[in-house]
Design a protein around this motif. Structure first.
Motif, mmCIF file in Angstrom:
data_model
loop_
_atom_site.group_PDB
_atom_site.id
_atom_site.type_symbol
_atom_site.label_atom_id
_atom_site.label_comp_id
_atom_site.label_asym_id
_atom_site.label_seq_id
_atom_site.Cartn_x
_atom_site.Cartn_y
_atom_site.Cartn_z
ATOM 1 N N GLY A 84 -22.905 11.375 31.193
ATOM 2 C CA GLY A 84 -23.692 10.146 31.198
ATOM 3 C C GLY A 84 -24.317 9.839 29.848
ATOM 4 O O GLY A 84 -24.312 8.688 29.390
ATOM 5 N N GLU A 85 -24.864 10.844 29.197
ATOM 6 C CA GLU A 85 -25.479 10.634 27.877
ATOM 7 C C GLU A 85 -24.432 10.320 26.810
ATOM 8 O O GLU A 85 -24.688 9.546 25.891
ATOM 9 C CB GLU A 85 -26.277 11.872 27.446
ATOM 10 C CG GLU A 85 -27.533 12.124 28.226
ATOM 11 C CD GLU A 85 -28.655 11.144 27.915
ATOM 12 O OE1 GLU A 85 -28.647 10.509 26.830
ATOM 13 O OE2 GLU A 85 -29.546 10.999 28.769
ATOM 14 N N THR A 124 -22.323 6.571 28.260
ATOM 15 C CA THR A 124 -23.013 5.359 28.705
ATOM 16 C C THR A 124 -24.229 5.116 27.836
ATOM 17 O O THR A 124 -24.682 5.985 27.106
ATOM 18 C CB THR A 124 -23.471 5.481 30.178
ATOM 19 O OG1 THR A 124 -24.460 6.488 30.278
ATOM 20 C CG2 THR A 124 -22.315 5.788 31.096
ATOM 21 N N LYS A 125 -24.767 3.919 27.949
ATOM 22 C CA LYS A 125 -25.965 3.563 27.204
ATOM 23 C C LYS A 125 -27.156 3.397 28.151
ATOM 24 O O LYS A 125 -28.119 2.725 27.834
ATOM 25 C CB LYS A 125 -25.731 2.280 26.421
ATOM 26 C CG LYS A 125 -24.667 2.424 25.356
ATOM 27 C CD LYS A 125 -24.591 1.185 24.500
ATOM 28 C CE LYS A 125 -23.439 1.249 23.540
ATOM 29 N NZ LYS A 125 -23.648 2.052 22.385
ATOM 30 N N LEU A 126 -27.077 4.022 29.349
ATOM 31 C CA LEU A 126 -28.166 3.952 30.312
ATOM 32 C C LEU A 126 -29.345 4.781 29.836
ATOM 33 O O LEU A 126 -29.209 5.651 28.964
ATOM 34 C CB LEU A 126 -27.692 4.457 31.682
ATOM 35 C CG LEU A 126 -26.577 3.658 32.359
ATOM 36 C CD1 LEU A 126 -26.115 4.370 33.627
ATOM 37 C CD2 LEU A 126 -27.050 2.258 32.691
ATOM 38 N N GLN A 127 -30.502 4.547 30.429
ATOM 39 C CA GLN A 127 -31.682 5.330 30.083
ATOM 40 C C GLN A 127 -31.504 6.771 30.554
ATOM 41 O O GLN A 127 -30.871 7.044 31.571
ATOM 42 C CB GLN A 127 -32.927 4.734 30.734
ATOM 43 C CG GLN A 127 -33.302 3.376 30.201
ATOM 44 C CD GLN A 127 -34.553 2.855 30.887
ATOM 45 O OE1 GLN A 127 -35.124 3.500 31.762
ATOM 46 N NE2 GLN A 127 -34.980 1.674 30.455
ATOM 47 N N SER A 128 -32.107 7.685 29.827
ATOM 48 C CA SER A 128 -31.949 9.110 30.118
ATOM 49 C C SER A 128 -32.500 9.487 31.489
ATOM 50 O O SER A 128 -31.937 10.340 32.179
ATOM 51 C CB SER A 128 -32.641 9.945 29.047
ATOM 52 O OG SER A 128 -32.027 9.735 27.806
ATOM 53 N N LEU A 180 -32.585 7.561 34.157
ATOM 54 C CA LEU A 180 -31.628 7.064 35.129
ATOM 55 C C LEU A 180 -30.394 7.981 35.208
ATOM 56 O O LEU A 180 -29.902 8.287 36.305
ATOM 57 C CB LEU A 180 -31.210 5.626 34.773
ATOM 58 C CG LEU A 180 -30.317 4.908 35.772
ATOM 59 C CD1 LEU A 180 -31.026 4.773 37.113
ATOM 60 C CD2 LEU A 180 -29.914 3.556 35.238
ATOM 61 N N ILE A 181 -29.945 8.445 34.062
ATOM 62 C CA ILE A 181 -28.790 9.367 34.027
ATOM 63 C C ILE A 181 -29.151 10.673 34.719
ATOM 64 O O ILE A 181 -28.371 11.209 35.517
ATOM 65 C CB ILE A 181 -28.341 9.616 32.570
ATOM 66 C CG1 ILE A 181 -27.739 8.339 31.989
ATOM 67 C CG2 ILE A 181 -27.343 10.771 32.496
ATOM 68 C CD1 ILE A 181 -27.442 8.398 30.508
ATOM 69 N N ALA A 191 -29.308 10.048 38.534
ATOM 70 C CA ALA A 191 -27.969 9.881 39.107
ATOM 71 C C ALA A 191 -27.227 11.214 39.137
ATOM 72 O O ALA A 191 -26.556 11.545 40.127
ATOM 73 C CB ALA A 191 -27.175 8.843 38.309
ATOM 74 N N SER A 192 -27.362 12.009 38.080
ATOM 75 C CA SER A 192 -26.708 13.321 38.039
ATOM 76 C C SER A 192 -27.260 14.238 39.120
ATOM 77 O O SER A 192 -26.507 14.982 39.763
ATOM 78 C CB SER A 192 -26.896 13.976 36.671
ATOM 79 O OG SER A 192 -26.253 13.249 35.672
#
Length: 178
Positions: free
Chosen positions: A62-63, A66-70, A72-73, A76-77
């Motif tokens: 995810g990190e 993607t460019k999602l916030q940490s 949120l990653i 989700a993980s």
């Protein structure tokens, strides 16, 4: 984002490598930990190591991609890891632990069972008896309990087990009249 002066990708990668290495070590030396974990029944090292491995892998991917916030990653993980570990436990680990127990038998459990002679049993010698059950067939050496010869193909009743040898006698079926 950084944690303890390191990028999160590096932390996830370290977590993935360490949990993978610990999982492999657990495969080799798991019997040592089994006695410790029996005291705490709800702690299963396999599930903990699996959760950390899946969480770290999901966080790293995810990190990296993607460019999602940490936060949120990480969330989700954690959710994905929890779902996968639950499925692993319900569909793999629990059935395996039940199957392992059901295939085990003690020699004393063979008393009273009926088997078939597959190698004739002489008066003062040994032959072989085949006992069939739900989980498979058991072939064991046998000696005559009554010190009489028992030919091939006859049904026998297991009376006792001494030093791994079945003590058997000829099985006589009762006829029922109505």
């Amino acid at each position: 984002m950084e944690l303890f002066g390191m990028p999160l990708e590096t932390m996830y990668l370290y977590g993935l490598v360490v949990s993978g290495a610990v999982t492999i070590l657990y495969l080799f030396f798991g019997d040592v930990l089994e006695g410790i974990t029996e005291a705490i029944p709800f702690v299963n090292p396999t599930l903990i190591f699996s959760f950390v491995t899946i969480f770290s892998a999901g966080g790293y991917l995810g990190e990296t991609f993607t460019k999602l916030q940490s936060v949120l990653i990480a969330g989700a993980s954690a959710i994905i890891a929890l779902i996968l570990v639950t499925l692993l436990n319900v569909f793999v680990l629990i059935p395996l632990s039940n199957a392992e127990e059901s295939l085990v038998y003690k020699e004393s459990d063979l008393r009273g069972r009926i088997g078939t002679v597959i190698t004739g049993i002489p008066v003062d010698g040994y032959g072989e008896v085949l006992i069939e059950n739900i989980s498979g067939r058991i072939s064991k050496p046998a000696a005559s309990f009554t010190k009489s010869e028992i030919p091939y193909g006859k049904k026998v009743l297991v009376i006792d087990v001494e030093n791994g040898v079945l003590q058997v006698k000829l099985y006589e079926e009762l006829e029922t009249y109505i």
